[in-house]
Motif scaffolding. Structure first.
Motif, PDB file in Angstrom:
ATOM      1  N   ARG A 380       0.601  -1.361   0.042  1.00  0.00           N
ATOM      2  CA  ARG A 380      -0.278  -0.167  -0.046  1.00  0.00           C
ATOM      3  C   ARG A 380       0.842   1.411  -0.055  1.00  0.00           C
ATOM      4  NH1 ARG A 380      -4.345  -2.186   4.397  1.00  0.00           N
ATOM      5  NH2 ARG A 380      -5.517  -4.089   3.002  1.00  0.00           N
ATOM      6  N   ARG A 381       1.876   1.258   1.067  1.00  0.00           N
ATOM      7  CA  ARG A 381       3.207   2.739   1.091  1.00  0.00           C
ATOM      8  C   ARG A 381       3.394   2.636  -0.812  1.00  0.00           C
ATOM      9  NH1 ARG A 381       8.298   3.325   1.182  1.00  0.00           N
ATOM     10  NH2 ARG A 381       8.772   1.319   1.163  1.00  0.00           N
ATOM     11  N   VAL A 382       3.468   1.673  -0.836  1.00  0.00           N
ATOM     12  CA  VAL A 382       4.054   1.921  -3.048  1.00  0.00           C
ATOM     13  C   VAL A 382       3.170   2.603  -3.378  1.00  0.00           C
ATOM     14  CG1 VAL A 382       5.860   0.486  -4.746  1.00  0.00           C
ATOM     15  CG2 VAL A 382       6.653   0.332  -1.683  1.00  0.00           C
ATOM     16  N   LEU A 383       2.510   1.656  -3.390  1.00  0.00           N
ATOM     17  CA  LEU A 383       0.869   2.141  -4.645  1.00  0.00           C
ATOM     18  C   LEU A 383       0.885   3.400  -4.342  1.00  0.00           C
ATOM     19  CD1 LEU A 383      -1.042  -1.368  -4.566  1.00  0.00           C
ATOM     20  CD2 LEU A 383       1.597  -0.355  -6.175  1.00  0.00           C
ATOM     21  N   ASP A 384       0.771   3.965  -2.403  1.00  0.00           N
ATOM     22  CA  ASP A 384       0.479   5.466  -2.720  1.00  0.00           C
ATOM     23  C   ASP A 384       1.303   6.437  -3.135  1.00  0.00           C
ATOM     24  OD1 ASP A 384      -1.861   5.155  -1.798  1.00  0.00           O
ATOM     25  OD2 ASP A 384      -0.328   4.570   0.573  1.00  0.00           O
ATOM     26  N   GLU A 385       3.178   6.301  -2.818  1.00  0.00           N
ATOM     27  CA  GLU A 385       4.016   6.511  -3.640  1.00  0.00           C
ATOM     28  C   GLU A 385       4.170   6.786  -4.981  1.00  0.00           C
ATOM     29  OE1 GLU A 385       8.651   6.309  -3.767  1.00  0.00           O
ATOM     30  OE2 GLU A 385       7.551   4.890  -2.380  1.00  0.00           O
ATOM     31  N   ILE A 386       3.677   5.367  -6.127  1.00  0.00           N
ATOM     32  CA  ILE A 386       3.388   5.569  -7.664  1.00  0.00           C
ATOM     33  C   ILE A 386       2.195   6.390  -8.205  1.00  0.00           C
ATOM     34  CG2 ILE A 386       1.944   4.007  -9.609  1.00  0.00           C
ATOM     35  CD1 ILE A 386       5.309   2.964  -8.236  1.00  0.00           C
ATOM     36  N   GLU A 387       1.225   7.076  -7.028  1.00  0.00           N
ATOM     37  CA  GLU A 387       0.664   7.492  -7.407  1.00  0.00           C
ATOM     38  C   GLU A 387       0.653   9.350  -8.057  1.00  0.00           C
ATOM     39  OE1 GLU A 387      -3.251   7.269  -5.217  1.00  0.00           O
ATOM     40  OE2 GLU A 387      -3.456   5.032  -6.220  1.00  0.00           O
ATOM     41  N   THR A 388       1.980   9.372  -6.674  1.00  0.00           N
ATOM     42  CA  THR A 388       2.404  10.887  -6.904  1.00  0.00           C
ATOM     43  C   THR A 388       3.352  11.393  -8.309  1.00  0.00           C
ATOM     44  OG1 THR A 388       4.299   9.845  -5.055  1.00  0.00           O
ATOM     45  CG2 THR A 388       1.916  10.918  -4.403  1.00  0.00           C
ATOM     46  N   LEU A 389       3.681   9.564  -7.986  1.00  0.00           N
ATOM     47  CA  LEU A 389       4.782   9.955  -9.605  1.00  0.00           C
ATOM     48  C   LEU A 389       4.356   9.990 -11.301  1.00  0.00           C
ATOM     49  CD1 LEU A 389       7.560   6.701  -8.682  1.00  0.00           C
ATOM     50  CD2 LEU A 389       7.441   9.563  -8.373  1.00  0.00           C
ATOM     51  N   PRO A 390       4.847  10.357 -11.914  1.00  0.00           N
ATOM     52  CA  PRO A 390       3.745  10.691 -13.474  1.00  0.00           C
ATOM     53  C   PRO A 390       4.253   9.967 -13.876  1.00  0.00           C
ATOM     54  CG  PRO A 390       6.686  11.827 -13.337  1.00  0.00           C
ATOM     55  CD  PRO A 390       6.471  11.325 -11.866  1.00  0.00           C
ATOM     56  N   ALA A 391       3.362   9.920 -14.140  1.00  0.00           N
ATOM     57  CA  ALA A 391       1.774   8.639 -15.497  1.00  0.00           C
ATOM     58  C   ALA A 391       3.265   8.433 -17.324  1.00  0.00           C
ATOM     59  CB  ALA A 391       1.143   8.553 -15.447  1.00  0.00           C
ATOM     60  N   THR A 392       3.702   7.743 -17.227  1.00  0.00           N
ATOM     61  CA  THR A 392       4.032   7.398 -18.320  1.00  0.00           C
ATOM     62  C   THR A 392       2.710   6.991 -19.864  1.00  0.00           C
ATOM     63  OG1 THR A 392       6.089   6.297 -17.970  1.00  0.00           O
ATOM     64  CG2 THR A 392       5.211   6.002 -19.988  1.00  0.00           C
ATOM     65  N   PRO A 393       3.045   7.395 -20.351  1.00  0.00           N
ATOM     66  CA  PRO A 393       1.654   7.414 -21.348  1.00  0.00           C
ATOM     67  C   PRO A 393       0.906   6.115 -22.132  1.00  0.00           C
ATOM     68  CG  PRO A 393       2.810   8.996 -22.511  1.00  0.00           C
ATOM     69  CD  PRO A 393       3.608   8.187 -21.210  1.00  0.00           C
ATOM     70  N   GLY A 394       0.318   5.282 -21.666  1.00  0.00           N
ATOM     71  CA  GLY A 394      -0.013   3.324 -21.943  1.00  0.00           C
ATOM     72  C   GLY A 394       0.047   2.633 -20.977  1.00  0.00           C
ATOM     73  N   GLU A 395       0.733   3.702 -20.194  1.00  0.00           N
ATOM     74  CA  GLU A 395       1.259   2.880 -18.498  1.00  0.00           C
ATOM     75  C   GLU A 395      -0.312   2.210 -17.935  1.00  0.00           C
ATOM     76  OE1 GLU A 395       4.450   4.104 -15.749  1.00  0.00           O
ATOM     77  OE2 GLU A 395       2.690   5.335 -15.914  1.00  0.00           O
ATOM     78  N   ASP A 396      -1.471   2.686 -18.372  1.00  0.00           N
ATOM     79  CA  ASP A 396      -2.939   1.838 -17.731  1.00  0.00           C
ATOM     80  C   ASP A 396      -3.205   0.947 -18.622  1.00  0.00           C
ATOM     81  OD1 ASP A 396      -3.732   3.450 -19.741  1.00  0.00           O
ATOM     82  OD2 ASP A 396      -5.021   3.807 -18.897  1.00  0.00           O
ATOM     83  N   ASP A 397      -2.363   0.086 -19.354  1.00  0.00           N
ATOM     84  CA  ASP A 397      -2.864  -0.589 -20.433  1.00  0.00           C
ATOM     85  C   ASP A 397      -1.872  -1.984 -19.851  1.00  0.00           C
ATOM     86  OD1 ASP A 397      -2.768  -2.864 -22.533  1.00  0.00           O
ATOM     87  OD2 ASP A 397      -2.522  -1.079 -24.024  1.00  0.00           O
ATOM     88  N   ARG A 398      -2.283  -2.980 -19.724  1.00  0.00           N
ATOM     89  CA  ARG A 398      -1.354  -4.312 -19.411  1.00  0.00           C
ATOM     90  C   ARG A 398      -0.583  -4.531 -19.952  1.00  0.00           C
ATOM     91  NH1 ARG A 398      -1.605  -8.188 -15.363  1.00  0.00           N
ATOM     92  NH2 ARG A 398      -1.483 -10.369 -15.780  1.00  0.00           N
ATOM     93  N   TYR A 399      -0.654  -4.712 -21.385  1.00  0.00           N
ATOM     94  CA  TYR A 399       0.273  -5.031 -21.866  1.00  0.00           C
ATOM     95  C   TYR A 399       1.367  -4.271 -22.864  1.00  0.00           C
ATOM     96  CZ  TYR A 399      -2.645  -8.703 -21.961  1.00  0.00           C
ATOM     97  OH  TYR A 399      -3.078  -9.982 -21.271  1.00  0.00           O
ATOM     98  N   ALA A 400       1.539  -2.600 -22.202  1.00  0.00           N
ATOM     99  CA  ALA A 400       2.150  -1.423 -22.197  1.00  0.00           C
ATOM    100  C   ALA A 400       3.562  -1.683 -21.577  1.00  0.00           C
ATOM    101  CB  ALA A 400       1.547  -0.235 -22.041  1.00  0.00           C
ATOM    102  N   VAL A 401       4.690  -1.906 -21.631  1.00  0.00           N
ATOM    103  CA  VAL A 401       5.478  -2.551 -20.806  1.00  0.00           C
ATOM    104  C   VAL A 401       6.945  -1.895 -20.676  1.00  0.00           C
ATOM    105  CG1 VAL A 401       5.062  -4.669 -21.357  1.00  0.00           C
ATOM    106  CG2 VAL A 401       6.741  -3.185 -23.479  1.00  0.00           C
ATOM    107  N   ARG A 402       6.876  -0.104 -21.968  1.00  0.00           N
ATOM    108  CA  ARG A 402       7.376   0.597 -22.083  1.00  0.00           C
ATOM    109  C   ARG A 402       7.719   1.130 -20.026  1.00  0.00           C
ATOM    110  NH1 ARG A 402      11.735  -0.615 -24.809  1.00  0.00           N
ATOM    111  NH2 ARG A 402      10.591  -1.299 -26.889  1.00  0.00           N
ATOM    112  N   GLY A 403       9.016   1.671 -20.078  1.00  0.00           N
ATOM    113  CA  GLY A 403       9.160   1.515 -18.532  1.00  0.00           C
ATOM    114  C   GLY A 403       9.230   3.898 -18.367  1.00  0.00           C
ATOM    115  N   GLY A 404       8.675   3.586 -17.403  1.00  0.00           N
ATOM    116  CA  GLY A 404       8.873   5.119 -16.803  1.00  0.00           C
ATOM    117  C   GLY A 404       8.858   5.946 -15.263  1.00  0.00           C
ATOM    118  N   PRO A 405       8.644   6.546 -14.994  1.00  0.00           N
ATOM    119  CA  PRO A 405       9.069   6.370 -12.727  1.00  0.00           C
ATOM    120  C   PRO A 405       8.298   5.241 -12.086  1.00  0.00           C
ATOM    121  CG  PRO A 405       8.728   8.676 -14.345  1.00  0.00           C
ATOM    122  CD  PRO A 405       8.810   7.814 -15.195  1.00  0.00           C
ATOM    123  N   ARG A 406       6.869   5.226 -12.765  1.00  0.00           N
ATOM    124  CA  ARG A 406       6.354   4.039 -11.602  1.00  0.00           C
ATOM    125  C   ARG A 406       6.790   2.821 -12.124  1.00  0.00           C
ATOM    126  NH1 ARG A 406       0.272   6.245 -12.756  1.00  0.00           N
ATOM    127  NH2 ARG A 406       0.443   8.439 -11.585  1.00  0.00           N
TER     128      ARG A 406
END
Length: 739
Positions: A380-406
């Motif tokens: 939960r702590r990590v997921l809370d932290e994730i929400e504060t980091l900038p999202a990478t386009p397509g990151e909400d897609d399960r099959y989008a595998v290119r990385g970003g800060p999250r």
């Protein structure tokens, strides 16, 4: 794998099987058929009562063992496998339903009677009508056929209340001239069946039973009948496989013919799914009503038809001998038909499951809410932290595998592949993986995936050199490296070991030349794992090696393949004198086949039944939008059947996990899951199309494309037919076709 998973349940199963062998041999059953059909007590009934098998599910305060539906299902499966005749199942059902009734004096009397050895029957088929009068109740009518009614000593009945069909009167049937039991000629020759006729029959106030919880009553009935169907299917499978293994025609065992092998393998699939559905129903006993409703309906839709189909195939695989009176197969077939009919119409249960699935989903969690509290808090702590980091386009897609800060933060926390050992993961076992999955689901988040990396990285962890692991594992988890798999070739698809891509020794490494095809994501991949032949003189499985190939290396030509859907997710890849340095050979030359078949022991926990094609979610969306030309009832039935398939897959997965946690071999569940997943997608997608009408003439809604895209999943990992070959030969032990 039999229905029980835990050791004490397996011991109970052994005890029930031993009882059946001692007291109910088939010769004795056949000799007693006329008496059994009339409702006579089998000579072994008192022995059954002394052993307590009839009362494992009844409350201790009334003389039972105080266990529950799971223990009863374990006993029923074994007695069903032995085709133990007589009143056991009807009595067990009556006792379980009465136990689901609120406390009352008549409930106590009935439960004590059943625990003491009284035989019973439950009359809930339509036809009886009750009316109230000053002395209590009067009941008239004639019910539809009921199993075990002739000869039953304690009968519990339900009658519709005149003027208010939504109400029902439940009562203990007191013997009287106004109550007549008519004996019918039963489909099942080993069990009585009959109809109750009441003519102004008086029900005294002290014989009125409080209505049982309907979801518990349905669950009890369907669990018992599903468990018996699983036992029937198990006997039919074992009997058919033994016969085709030894029966010789055309100079070889019948079981060596592919058509027969596929029949046998599909029998195994039916048997395992029937067992999983019965088991899932039994475990729902102490869950909320919505869960009981789903599990009971799924047991009726999955297990009971499977019993019929397995018995039918058993007859067919025996040829003419299976169709004779002297062979026992028809007795099992008769019982399978009888109990499926007693459960109610299959289409009605499919509709009930569909209606339930519109708003509720089966819970396959196997860890408690308070389990692994430290892990939960950390996730939960990590997921809370994730929400504060900038999202990478397509990151909400399960099959989008290119990385970003999250993605990088999740990899650092070991949450991309938590089952991997440190420092790449958390060495999470099934329980921990389940907790992590729950925490992601609570946020509406998909767990990250490395897609093809799910296969590549475990191979590197098991067989790669430390420098290969350091170079590739963590960057892949962070999404910096995307993989493809260069295995299949134009002449080596299902027969992968026949591949012809060559790897020749050159200074400092290897030169790869050949053609690969159906390579998912090769146009986006950074690296590929490639099987190539390094020793052309060795047997085909032994001359292969496993390489890591830079997809941007000179000599690689990737050409997208446009599919019938219009998309281009696959590619053909040409390798023309592609240099691969020595440090990118995994393990040693000639060990590629072993690496390609790396054990699944490090695979991510996967129990979900969600399907890519023909999913229940797609059908649910179709119904909500009103996009179907078929009637709503037809659409709901399709939803019910597709939901049943997904639930069976999830139950198979959960059983496999729990078996491993109990240090048992999960048996055939993994093989069955693979083939049943493909069958479920094929059949579910076809059922979806059957509802469309004019909506199927356009591609915009995605429903027709759902079906057109099927081959991508049916070919991947081996076709259904290839998987059936594997099950027949490696699981069932049938002879190879060239033997």
């Amino acid at each position: 794998m039999p229905l029980p998973i835990e050791d004490d349940h397996r011991a109970l199963a052994d005890s029930a099987a031993a009882f059946a062998r001692r007291h109910a041999p088939m010769a004795a059953t056949r000799a007693a058929l006329p008496d059994l059909a009339a409702g006579g007590r089998p000579p072994w009934w008192d022995a059954l009562v002394r052993q307590g098998l009839h009362a494992v599910h009844l409350p201790e305060e009334h003389g039972g063992a105080g266990a529950g539906l799971m223990e009863l299902a374990v006993v029923v499966e074994q007695l069903g496998r032995a085709l133990v005749p007589g009143p056991f199942v009807p009595t067990a059902i009556a006792g379980a339903v009465v136990a689901a009734s609120p406390a009352s004096a008549v409930r106590d009397r009935l439960l004590a009677a059943y625990a003491g050895g009284a035989t019973g029957a439950l009359v809930t088929t339509p036809g009886l009508t009750a009316r109230h009068d000053p002395d209590g109740w009067r009941v008239d009518g004639s019910c539809l056929p009921v199993l075990g009614l002739p000869g039953a000593e304690e009968v519990v009945a339900r009658a519709a209340v005149a003027g208010d069909p939504s109400r029902a009167l439940w009562f203990r049937l007191a013997p009287a001239e106004t109550a007549v039991v008519h004996v019918d000629e039963g489909t099942d020759l080993t069990r009585s069946v009959g109809r109750l006729e009441l003519a102004d029959h008086r029900v005294a106030p002290d014989d009125v039973l409080e209505a049982p919880d309907q979801t518990l009553a349905d669950l009890a009935v369907n669990t018992v009948l599903a468990a018996e169907a699983a036992g029937i299917a198990s006997w039919c499978l074992a009997t058919a496989v033994e016969y085709v293994r030894t029966r010789v025609q055309f100079g070889r065992p019948v079981g060596a013919f592919q058509a027969v092998q596929h029949k046998a393998a599909l029998m195994l699939v039916r048997t395992e799914t029937a067992c999983a559905a019965a088991w899932d129903a039994a475990r729902a006993e102490h869950q909320p009503a919505a869960q009981r409703r789903l599990a009971a309906a799924a047991a009726a839709v999955t297990a009971l038809p499977a019993g019929i189909d397995a018995a039918f195939e058993c007859v067919m695989m025996h040829g003419g001998i299976g169709f004779t009176w002297e062979h026992d197969a028809h007795l099992y077939w008769r019982r399978a038909l009888s109990i499926a009919s007693a459960c109610g119409a299959e289409e009605q249960w499919a509709h009930r499951l569909g209606e339930a699935a519109r708003t509720d989903a089966r819970d396959f969690a196997f860890v408690a809410e308070d389990a692994f509290p430290e892990l939960r808090n950390e996730v939960r702590r990590v997921l809370d932290e994730i929400e504060t980091l900038p999202a990478t386009p397509g990151e909400d897609d399960r099959y989008a595998v290119r990385g970003g800060p999250r993605r990088a933060r999740l990899a650092e926390a070991g949450l991309v592949a938590p089952h991997y050992p440190a420092p790449y993961g958390l060495a999470a076992g099934p329980g921990e993986q389940s907790v992590i999955a729950e925490e992601f689901a609570r946020r509406g988040l998909h767990q990250p995936t490395t897609v093809i990396g799910e296969w590549v990285l475990p191979t590197l962890l098991a067989h790669g050199r430390p420098e290969q692991q350091e170079r590739f594992v963590m960057p892949t988890l962070r999404g910096e490296i995307v993989w493809c798999q260069l295995f299949s070739e134009p002449g080596a698809g299902s027969d992968l070991a026949a591949l012809s891509t060559r790897a020749a020794r050159v200074p400092g490494g290897w030169s790869l030349t050949g053609q690969k095809v159906w390579t998912s994501g090769a146009h986006e991949a950074d690296w590929g794992v490639c099987l190539a032949r390094t020793d052309p003189d060795a047997p085909k499985h032994r001359g292969l090696s496993y390489f890591l190939v830079d997809m941007r290396a000179p000599g690689i030509d990737v050409r997208p393949l446009r599919q019938s859907t219009g998309r281009a997710e696959f590619n053909e890849v040409f390798l023309d004198d592609v240099f691969v340095p020595d440090e990118c050979l995994v393990s040693e030359p000639g060990r590629g086949w072993r690496l390609a078949a790396t054990t699944l022991s490090n695979e991510r926990l996967s129990m979900g039944g969600m399907l890519t094609h023909g999913s229940a979610e797609t059908v649910r969306m179709l119904i909500e939008r009103g996009d179907h030309a078929a009637s709503r009832d037809e659409a709901v039935r399709v939803l019910g059947r597709n939901t049943a398939r997904e639930m069976a897959l999830s139950a198979l997965g959960l059983r496999g996990v729990l078996a491993r946690l109990s240090d048992h071999d999960p048996g055939a569940e993994i093989s069955v899951q693979k083939v049943f997943n493909a069958i479920a997608q094929r059949d579910g997608s076809r059922a979806l199309v059957s509802l469309l009408g004019p909506a199927g003439t356009v591609a915009g809604g995605g429903y027709a494309i759902d079906h057109i895209g099927l081959p991508s999943v049916l070919f991947g990992g081996g076709t259904i037919e290839i998987q059936l070959n594997v099950i027949a030969q490696r699981v069932l032990g049938l002879p190879r076709q060239d033997s």
